[in-house]
Design an enzyme around this catalytic site. Structure first.
Site, PDB file in Angstrom:
ATOM      1  N   GLY A  53     -20.971 -76.114  -7.122  1.00  0.00           N
ATOM      2  CA  GLY A  53     -20.586 -75.063  -6.184  1.00  0.00           C
ATOM      3  C   GLY A  53     -21.753 -74.587  -5.349  1.00  0.00           C
ATOM      4  CB  SER A  54     -21.731 -72.692  -2.252  1.00  0.00           C
ATOM      5  OG  SER A  54     -21.064 -71.494  -2.587  1.00  0.00           O
ATOM      6  CB  CYS A  55     -23.022 -69.419  -6.139  1.00  0.00           C
ATOM      7  SG  CYS A  55     -22.255 -68.722  -4.661  1.00  0.00           S
ATOM      8  CG  PHE A  56     -23.267 -70.869 -11.180  1.00  0.00           C
ATOM      9  CD1 PHE A  56     -23.100 -69.609 -10.619  1.00  0.00           C
ATOM     10  CD2 PHE A  56     -22.602 -71.143 -12.360  1.00  0.00           C
ATOM     11  CE1 PHE A  56     -22.284 -68.649 -11.212  1.00  0.00           C
ATOM     12  CE2 PHE A  56     -21.781 -70.197 -12.969  1.00  0.00           C
ATOM     13  CZ  PHE A  56     -21.631 -68.953 -12.392  1.00  0.00           C
ATOM     14  CG  ASP A  73     -27.314 -68.136  -6.177  1.00  0.00           C
ATOM     15  OD1 ASP A  73     -27.820 -68.421  -5.075  1.00  0.00           O
ATOM     16  OD2 ASP A  73     -26.229 -67.550  -6.293  1.00  0.00           O
TER      17      ASP A  73
END
Ligand code: NAD
Length: 453
Positions: free
Chosen positions: A276-279, A282
């Site tokens: 995904g675009s976050c974990f 980030d």
């Protein structure tokens, strides 16, 4: 309140539509005209359950429009929420979209007399808002922070449940430069949402978001490390191990003798790893920020490296099951990084397809909504075939690998797998398919975190 939102992707558009549903007047800005035209035509450019219906409602009620005209949006609002992307550049967070967006807002604020707050919603490493954003705004506007309001209000929505997450948040974190900025941003939420509002300073707000994401990612990698040990030792079923752990009342309290089964225990589950675009970005950005600050982020580094090994481990398992991969017809069930989204950014399934292509396999990619996005980013090959239909995908396959646990895959009867495939072999990289049904049907069922001795 009149709100402009700069960046109309997953976070910007969902936030804009939901804030308009709460009664605010919202102008969403995006640099891409096709995105703006699609939104104004009531066609959400992203797949997100419930979004299209809300989008129609707020456009009909004239509380929401989208535009490419940033100046119009800033001039006609009291707060600008910044929701542009913050990718990882290989070494650290890439703040170029943030800098451009805030500089552009600052240039408009130079001409605007009325007080205006700039509120960062993008995920940014601590000190971004009070240094990078503040400097860009002050330089472009020729005004000082204080004359312009400055806030950081991280977003916790999850793709696939973004609308309901935004409408029913667990907490609202507001970090601000001064009281006046706080009072303005609080006005967006107070009286509209029942979640507690947590007031902190700018850097703490930034850190809360990273810490929350890194914590969840770490639980996933922890579970996958335990899975690797279970497989190496043999005859230990990781799903049973984790179920046993998750019954601890400190993780899963009981009320009236019934377990609450909080969602956190879903993260104590072995699988194909996080995407995904976050974990991924980030955790990497937090590790880089920690290193820059003089720390050695050992646990974050391990969280990333365990996750990055996961696709290789899946390849090794399926290669061993089939006795070699060359020329095999492999069905990859799911391309989206998780169910109920068309987002394929950092998807482990997409990474698996790329690896399989190197083995000269025929790869059949099945996903109900994400095939178009995947096709546009995967290397073109006449040996990679896309379909939205599982029954078509399974035809004559040597193995099916479950990578995204879409309901439609989990609900497909075992007999369909058996009847369609050349040989009924499954590798369940999510640990979600009904094992008993599968084995009773005579399917050679294999999953992550278990190997017979
Ligand atoms: P996205 O890529 O879906 O959307 C970003 C949008 O901003 C794009 O449509 C792009 O065209 C637009 N944009 C970029 N620069 C612009 C500019 N100067 N002016 C106007 N538009 C511009 O990104 P996203 O997934 O919505 O994420 C945005 C931020 O929110 C990131 O920092 C992300 O980490 C964070 N976040 C994302 C999620 C999520 O689930 N996607 C959840 C919480 C937080």
């Amino acid at each position: 309140m009149r709100i402009s939102i700069v960046g109309s992707g997953y976070v910007g558009l969902v936030s804009g539509v939901c804030l308009a549903m709460k009664g605010h007047k919202v102008i969403c800005v995006d640099q891409k005209k096709d995105i703006v035209d699609g939104i104004n035509a009531m066609k959400s450019p992203i797949y997100e359950p419930g979004l299209d219906a809300y989008l129609k409602q707020v456009i009909d009620s004239k509380r929401f429009i989208a535009t490419t005209d940033l100046e119009y949006a800033v001039m006609h609002s009291e707060v600008s929420i910044v929701a542009v992307g913050t990718p990882f550049d290989g070494k650290k967070i890439d703040l170029s979209f943030i800098v451009r967006a805030t500089r552009d807002i600052g240039s408009v604020l130079k001409k605007k007399d009325a007080y205006h707050v700039v509120c960062v919603k993008s995920t940014v490493v601590p000190s971004t808002t009070d240094t990078v954003v503040k400097n860009a705004l002050e330089d472009a506007s020729c005004k000082k922070a204080g004359e312009i309001g400055l806030a950081m209000n991280p977003e916790f929505l999850r793709e696939g449940q973004a609308v309901s997450d935004f409408m029913n948040p667990d907490r609202i974190v507001i970090g601000t430069y001064d009281d006046r900025s706080y009072d303005t941003v609080k006005g967006i939420y107070e009286g509209h949402f029942s979640a507690p509002i947590i007031r902190v300073n700018l850097r703490t707000a930034e850190m809360i978001k990273y810490t929350a994401n890194a914590f969840l990612a770490t639980l996933i990698s922890y579970s996958n490390e335990i899975a690797a040990i279970c497989e190496a030792a043999g005859d230990i079923q990781v799903s049973d191990v984790m179920s046993g752990v998750a019954l601890d009342k400190r993780l899963n309290p009981k009320i009236d003798n019934a377990h609450l089964n909080p969602e956190i225990i879903q993260y104590l589950k072995a699988g194909r790893g996080f995407g995904g675009s976050c974990f991924p970005k980030d955790v990497k950005a937090l590790a880089a920020f920690g290193r820059d600050s003089g720390c050695v982020p050992e646990m974050l580094d391990a969280t990333i490296s365990i996750n990055e090994r996961q696709v290789t481990r899946i390849i090794q398992r399926i290669e061993a099951i089939l006795g070699g991969l060359r020329g095999k017809r492999v069905v990859v069930l799911g391309l989206a990084f998780k169910p109920e989204t068309d987002d394929i950014r950092e998807s482990q399934a997409v990474k698996l397809v790329i690896e399989l292509q190197k083995y000269d396999c025929i790869v059949i990619c099945v996903d109900p909504v994400a095939t178009r996005n995947a096709q546009s980013c995967l290397p073109a090959s006449d040996k990679t075939i896309y379909t939205e239909d599982i029954e078509t995908g399974l035809m004559d396959a040597d193995i099916a690998v479950l990578m995204t646990p879409w309901e439609v895959f989990l609900n497909t009867p075992a007999c369909i797998y058996k009847d369609r495939m050349k040989q009924p072999v499954i590798f369940d990289a999510c640990g979600c398919l009904p094992k008993t049904n599968m084995t009773e049907e005579g399917i050679n069922y294999n999953c992550i975190g278990f190997k017979a001795n």
